[in-house]
Design an enzyme around this catalytic site. Structure first.
Site: not given
Length: 706
Positions: A70, A456
């Site tokens: 991350n 999306h």
């Protein structure tokens, strides 16, 4: 998290906030956290999982690696974008912090995170793994037998693919690939050509495994591993015969990975994206990770070559690519060191999906319920002679997706198949280009979405002839059409034959693939047209109910929140007395608990076994609640610059189920929950005296998968 402004200033202004609902007062930067710093702080909550002794050991290792991965992505995207904003002199956001100030705070906070990651690895996980029989061996702890085996491995498997480069006027500093493992070597002496040694660079090709497993007859145990970086450092002298190696220091550079394609200036976005992808690994550097003991002059040399400031350096006490130890999780088959396996509940009667959905909507809650019904629906549509057309959006699908196989088969069977492939799905661009090629070769009509707006939304539309009529079957989801993530992400999927929803989805597909005007939908909310306004309208409705003395409440779950208008509307609702509970996994720029502003707002983050991913919005609406599931977070990009959908649960039983499982259940969590404080800190929740422990994910595993 360090706040954007001192909390005492915010508290001092509370009286003026209480005096009215003037939205200008709610623009005060002290009321907003910085998005990047808030997103960075999420990784401390992930790292806390790695430090939790109640979690199985290899799972703790996985959490450590997730926090490292991350952080890599954070620098590739967020830090890279900030440096670009700094160059352009862009104005501060709602939090009032200029890009340069944010970058300074990022360095300080990221340095704390890196220190904590390596302390967790060196002092906690590595020793604990060793005690459990899983050893990642230090170089200074190798036995003579292990050393000789590794030396042979180096000579036979590693050395033949290395190309060491001595730095001199004829050999300038080489291009260094994003996140690749490298060794900078300090040399003394002269080579065969009489060249004086100074510095050399050894680049580790990506074809080499970053974790090497030792044979059991060499190590004496089945689970002994060594980092490639340790092997390179140990035997690097063999690459420079006749010269003395005075030091070898591993380093890694992270580069901006945000692709920029001016879609209005290119004739073919696919071709333009292919060109951009070719150079992605060598874009602007944003971070340098270097061995802790590396001398300062060498660090300065690297910084100069990468054009990086001092605050881009991170000294590492261990392997610079710590996230690669995740391979140990996959290689070690020790069920006692992992979460107990679970079997998702599989919907019965999958043979006749159209008949089943035609009678009643089907709700799927992943990963607790299997993704199989979605796959089966598409498979049956591909084979059913009564199905005339299939339309679907694909954002992330995973390698060797069965969905793609079914869509290809449908096209070969003569169905009209249209697929909206989002080429700009971050880090999936190359895979999606290949996917688009395969679909087009099979006769599928491929659409690349809308210029300047990522598609999306997660939608599937099947048109089927039933008697003399055409009937639409729809799947809408909060997550991707990806069988892999459906096993580890929490998401909802709705399969319905509701005519109004079917008509809405049909119109959205027409709008994406054609040049349709703004459309009026019956049930769905859609970005960038009605979703933002629809959310604001419903927040305002709760505000008016509260002012009228009626019970008013908002509960919403999402991955991130930063849209200023929505936040101001929530502040106004709080001021009016609306009770607001927000379950926000990652970045949240709203500041809860400010007297007179947000004292009726509570924000919590859940970090558990599965990645929290579903988006659900619930509004009390004076006893007639509105509930929507969505593909969209309450972020500026999702609400204003993407194609997204939010869909209602028409069936009241299913609506109640979503509320109970994804909202009420998560508000009871006192095991995996973190409460956001007014000063920006997150406090982990624990059961109080006499209060039973409640894990939201654990409760769903027990309820659905048992």
């Amino acid at each position: 998290m360090k706040p954007a402004a001192d909390l005492t200033t915010t508290a001092a202004n509370a009286g003026s906030y209480e005096a009215g609902n003037d939205t200008d007062r709610l623009r005060d930067p002290s009321l907003y956290f910085n998005r990047e710093l808030s997103q960075l702080d999420f990784n401390f909550r992930v790292l806390a999982q790695a430090q939790d002794p109640h979690i199985p050991l290899l799972e703790r290792l996985r959490y450590l690696c997730i926090s490292c991965t991350n952080l890599d992505e954070f620098f590739e995207i967020r830090a890279g974008t900030l440096r670009h904003a700094q160059d352009l002199g862009l104005a501060p956001g709602a939090d009032g912090l200029a890009p340069a100030a944010v970058l300074t705070r990022i360095h300080d906070r990221a340095a704390d995170l890196v220190k904590s990651q390596y302390e967790c690895w060196n002092n906690v996980l590595r020793p604990a793994l060793s005690d459990a029989g899983v050893r990642v061996l230090h170089r200074d702890g190798w036995s003579d037998k292990q050393t000789e085996w590794l030396r042979t491995y180096f000579r036979e498997e590693i050395m033949p693919v290395l190309s060491p480069l001595g730095l001199d006027p004829a050999h300038p500093f080489p291009k260094i690939l994003n996140k690749s493992l490298n060794i900078v070597v300090v040399l003394k002496g002269r080579d065969a050509f009489g060249r004086a040694g100074n510095l050399a660079i050894v680049r580790a090709p990506r074809s080499l495994p970053r974790i090497i497993q030792l044979p059991e007859d060499v190590s004496g145990g089945p689970h002994d591993f060594v980092f490639l970086s340790a092997v390179l450092s140990a035997f690097v002298d063999e690459l420079f015969p006749g010269m003395k190696v005075e030091g070898a220091y591993q380093f890694r550079v992270t580069r901006n990975s945000e692709l920029v394609v001016d879609e209005e200036e290119v004739d073919n976005i696919a071709l333009a994206l292919r060109d951009e992808l070719a150079g992605r690994g060598y874009l602007r550097a944003v971070r340098l990770e270097i061995a802790e003991q590396c001398p300062k002059p060498i660090v300065r040399t690297l910084l100069e070559n990468f054009d990086l400031p001092e605050n881009a350096v991170y000294r590492i006490n261990g392997p610079v690519n710590l996230n690669r130890v995740i391979q140990v999780y996959d290689l070690v088959q020790r069920p006692d060191l992992k979460f107990p396996p679970f079997q998702p509940r599989v919907l019965t009667g999958l043979d006749g999906m159209f008949e089943r959905v035609g009678e009643r909507d089907v709700l799927l809650h992943h990963p607790f319920e299997s993704f199989a019904p979605v796959l089966e629906l598409i498979k049956q549509a591909a084979e059913d002679p009564n199905v005339l057309a299939i339309k679907q959006t694909l954002y992330r699908t995973g390698k060797d997706s069965p969905i793609v196989d079914h869509l290809v088969q449908a096209a070969r069977n003569g169905k009209d198949v249209t697929v909206v492939v989002e080429l700009r799905a971050r880090f999936d661009e190359e895979a999606n280009l290949g996917l688009a090629d395969r679909l087009q070769d099979a006769g599928v009509q491929v659409v690349y979405g809308v210029v300047n707006y990522k598609t999306h939304a997660k939608m599937l539309l099947i048109v089927r002839r039933e008697g003399r009529k055409l009937r639409r079957y729809v799947h809408l989801g909060t997550g991707n059409y990806h069988s892999g993530t459906a096993r580890v992400y929490t998401d909802f999927g709705l399969i319905t034959a509701d005519p109004d929803i079917g008509a809405d989805v049909h119109q959205i597909f027409q709008q994406i693939s054609g040049l349709a005007p703004v459309i009026k939908l019956k049930r769905l909310l859609q970005s960038p047209f009605t979703l933002h306004a629809g959310v604001l309208k419903r927040i305002d409705r709760e505000t008016r109910h509260a002012k009228a003395g009626k019970p008013a409440r908002i509960v919403a779950k999402m991955n991130a929140l930063n849209e200023p208008q929505v936040i101001r509307a929530l502040y106004q609702a709080s001021q009016a007395g609306v009770q607001i509970d927000l379950i926000v996994r990652g970045a949240c720029t709203l500041r809860p608990g400010v007297p007179g502003v947000s004292d009726n707002i509570r924000v919590r983050s859940i970090v558990g076994r599965f990645l929290e991913h579903h988006r659900v919005y619930w509004f009390a609406n004076d006893g007639a609640p509105d509930l929507f599931c969505s593909s969209a977070d309450w972020l500026e990009r999702n609400l204003l610059r993407r194609v997204e959908t939010a869909f209602p649960l028409v069936d009241p039983d299913l609506s109640k189920r979503v509320f109970d499982e994804a909202l009420a259940n998560y508000l009871l969590d006192n095991v995996s929950a973190w409460e956001l404080q007014a000063d920006g800190d997150y406090l982990r929740q624990h059961p109080g005296d006499g209060v039973p422990a409640h894990s939201a994910q654990g409760a769903l595993l027990a309820k659905i998968c048992s």
